[in-house]
Design an enzyme around this catalytic site. Sequence first.
Site, mmCIF file in Angstrom:
data_model
loop_
_atom_site.group_PDB
_atom_site.id
_atom_site.type_symbol
_atom_site.label_atom_id
_atom_site.label_comp_id
_atom_site.label_asym_id
_atom_site.label_seq_id
_atom_site.Cartn_x
_atom_site.Cartn_y
_atom_site.Cartn_z
ATOM 1 N N LYS A 33 -11.551 -8.143 8.120
ATOM 2 C CA LYS A 33 -12.931 -8.439 7.776
ATOM 3 C C LYS A 33 -13.528 -9.552 8.638
ATOM 4 O O LYS A 33 -14.688 -9.479 9.033
ATOM 5 C CB LYS A 33 -13.005 -8.838 6.292
ATOM 6 C CG LYS A 33 -14.417 -9.010 5.768
ATOM 7 C CD LYS A 33 -14.428 -9.189 4.257
ATOM 8 C CE LYS A 33 -15.877 -9.198 3.762
ATOM 9 N NZ LYS A 33 -15.946 -9.280 2.279
ATOM 10 N N PHE B 232 -6.183 -8.917 -2.468
ATOM 11 C CA PHE B 232 -6.833 -7.793 -3.138
ATOM 12 C C PHE B 232 -7.080 -6.662 -2.145
ATOM 13 O O PHE B 232 -7.592 -6.866 -1.059
ATOM 14 C CB PHE B 232 -8.165 -8.250 -3.747
ATOM 15 C CG PHE B 232 -8.925 -7.147 -4.409
ATOM 16 C CD1 PHE B 232 -10.162 -6.747 -3.932
ATOM 17 C CD2 PHE B 232 -8.397 -6.496 -5.520
ATOM 18 C CE1 PHE B 232 -10.871 -5.727 -4.539
ATOM 19 C CE2 PHE B 232 -9.097 -5.468 -6.129
ATOM 20 C CZ PHE B 232 -10.339 -5.081 -5.642
ATOM 21 N N GLN B 233 -6.696 -5.481 -2.491
ATOM 22 C CA GLN B 233 -6.863 -4.292 -1.662
ATOM 23 C C GLN B 233 -6.207 -4.437 -0.293
ATOM 24 O O GLN B 233 -6.708 -3.932 0.705
ATOM 25 C CB GLN B 233 -8.354 -3.921 -1.496
ATOM 26 C CG GLN B 233 -8.947 -3.443 -2.794
ATOM 27 C CD GLN B 233 -10.226 -2.658 -2.609
ATOM 28 O OE1 GLN B 233 -11.036 -2.976 -1.745
ATOM 29 N NE2 GLN B 233 -10.392 -1.636 -3.428
ATOM 30 N N MET C 293 1.683 31.396 -2.955
ATOM 31 C CA MET C 293 2.864 31.367 -2.093
ATOM 32 C C MET C 293 4.082 30.887 -2.881
ATOM 33 O O MET C 293 5.187 31.381 -2.701
ATOM 34 C CB MET C 293 2.598 30.464 -0.889
ATOM 35 C CG MET C 293 3.605 30.612 0.222
ATOM 36 S SD MET C 293 3.825 32.295 0.805
ATOM 37 C CE MET C 293 2.698 32.344 2.177
#
Lengths: 577, 164
Positions: free
Chosen positions: A163, A113-114, A481
């Site tokens: 982590k 996850f993530q 632009m």
Amino acid sequence: MSTLMSGARMLLECLSREGVDSIFGYPGGVTLPLYDVLYDHHIRHVLVRHEENAAFAAEGYARATGKVGVCCATSGPGATNLTTGLVDAMMDSIPIVAITGQVTSKLIGSDAFQEADTFGITRSCTKHNYLVKRLEDLPQIIHEAFYVAASGRPGPVLVDIPKDVFQAQGHYQHVTAIHLPGYKVFTEGHTGQIRRAVQLIRLAERPLVYAGGGIVAAGAATELREFVERTGFPAVNTLMGLGALPSTHPNFISMPGMHGSYAANMAMSAADLLIALGVRFDDRVTGRLAAFAPHAKVIHVDIDPAEIGKNRAPDVPIVGDVKRVLIRINQALAEPKAKPVAQAESGCRAWWEQIRRWKQEHPLQPVSSDSEIKPQHLMAEIDRLSEGQAIVAADVGQHQMWAAQLIRFNEPRLWLNSGGLGAMGFGLPAAMGAQFARPDKLVFAVVGDGGFQMSIPELATITSFGLPIKIVVMNNGYLGMIRQWQELFYNNRLSAAELDCFPDAEKLAGAYGFKGRTIEKPSELAAALETAVKEPGPYLLNVRVSPAECVYPMVPAGGAINEMVLGPPQPVVEAAQ
Amino acid sequence: MRVTGLLSQRGYNIESLTVARTLDPELSRMTIAVEVDPGLRQQVIKQMNKLINVLQATDLTESPAVTRELVLVRVRTAQQTRAAVLKEAEIFGGRVVDSSTEGFAIEVTGDPEKLNEFIDVMRSYGEIEVTRSGAVAIGLENKKLRLQPPVPTRAGNELEETVQ
């Protein structure tokens, strides 16, 4: 003394030792251990509203001070959102350190996850990056990261921390030395080359100093000024170098390049000696390389050996810190035998005459009108209030070019913009970072309606911290632009260039708890800006400007810089029959 | 990865790449054969040297150097051509590393051009399968590896007080 501490606390200890006082970031699952220690730590955390803006804010902080900016994001989407800011810092050589969380070590590679391959994704857009595999390596890595970011040619460094490393316990070990056997920084220029450079300087009849971002990075403004005053040479500053020589200095011509001034571009094309200091001969400055400065010998001073000879083979290459090199060149010039020869002196007088003529022929003149606010007039008013002292963080586009042309800067690190990458959405968060770094300064965020809408979420951050930033939106209702190019090169087919539905500025600012206003009459401009500046808190001034202006001069893509388009094409008048 | 990334991001074609440990277990040596415009060679070397992990990058294109590569070729042979194939292998200084009723596996080392010729010759005898190792090279000029000395950390003593 070494107490047992978590990786998260150790990280903050390391950052504290590097002199970090602010981190721009956004929390996430894997960085929770870090944020727990940040909760009551003396390092200030600035919660942004999008990680991209954390990176831009760290850049604004670094650009305004020269210190290393720090941003922080979680794993996966947090880290990938930092990427634009990292590429921007890489392109403009800005020292930032990005700390990203990563999933627990044993989950890496399992599509957790993530999880994202942050290390792989940021490999090519950082000067160097690290994945911390063991807690014991952390102090060494952080110290190295800051060293690499700030030394030599500055740049972004990313440190990816899993982590479990944040949660692991360990003893903080003092870092005694940095072991990077493959990282060479050359600061002193070669003596022989310096001597050859001084020789060329003595003989030059049409010399030009071409100074850029490297002067700012090296903190060499004083040495540059001394060099220019000793030699009496004319000088141009690139987009990244504005303020390196004060804009009010008599020897300062202007900015060269695609939207540079006529005089600067003509001088670059006709020079017989280009003294390139901390520049990289970027395509926006040189135009078609084969036609660039065809008559000039080139002295190129840069700290990055790879830039020397990349786009233009120099006659005198000098690898070194431009500050150190200028000190030695200035010393050599002070010697009596370095006096210019008579022919050079008379040549230079004629050269200055020529430059003055060019300046008079097509000056960078702010135009104004009674019926609508011209964008150039807006920039001139900001210039008047700034007096060369305010920090101006610009976004990207037409407003950026007009601001560079018409706002003056008397010191480096006042003009902040995304030069090499041209990342829209840069202006507002960069202004935030700069205001944190220099709370005493008046900070303008000069943005277009396009770029502003990319950074609206940060209005919350500005309110939350009470940053007194003066946000000036140059609003022409278009991606200006893009519209300019479509007008000039795509038969006026304005595809996706119109920006409708711009929010009511007063309501928008009010929604975030501060003042805002929209103006469109030229007579209101000066007073409105003054009100904005006097306001103790943030202010959003939406300035409706004439919609169809084009930035001139313009060097069309692929053109030589002395082939500028100086104004809108004149209608052809049919001969009367 | 960083090294190959640098080359691929600039669009250069990598013809071969080998990497292995050196005498120092911390250091590896990479030998890369790249297709580059002659004018851009110097720029490629400079970009390589910029990488923090790269100790030294050298261009061996024009320097005196010895280049070697190894190829393993499996060739299917008919009964009549077996002897001829063995003779060819001998001519090229190859060694037969496997032999069966189907054919042979032959190992040849040499400079890459010689290997190209050997492969062409083997192709004429039957179906072949080829695995090349990639070139390794060693420069013959006297050049010392210049390593940067460690940079001492500024003493953080003044910070001890603030971090209690």
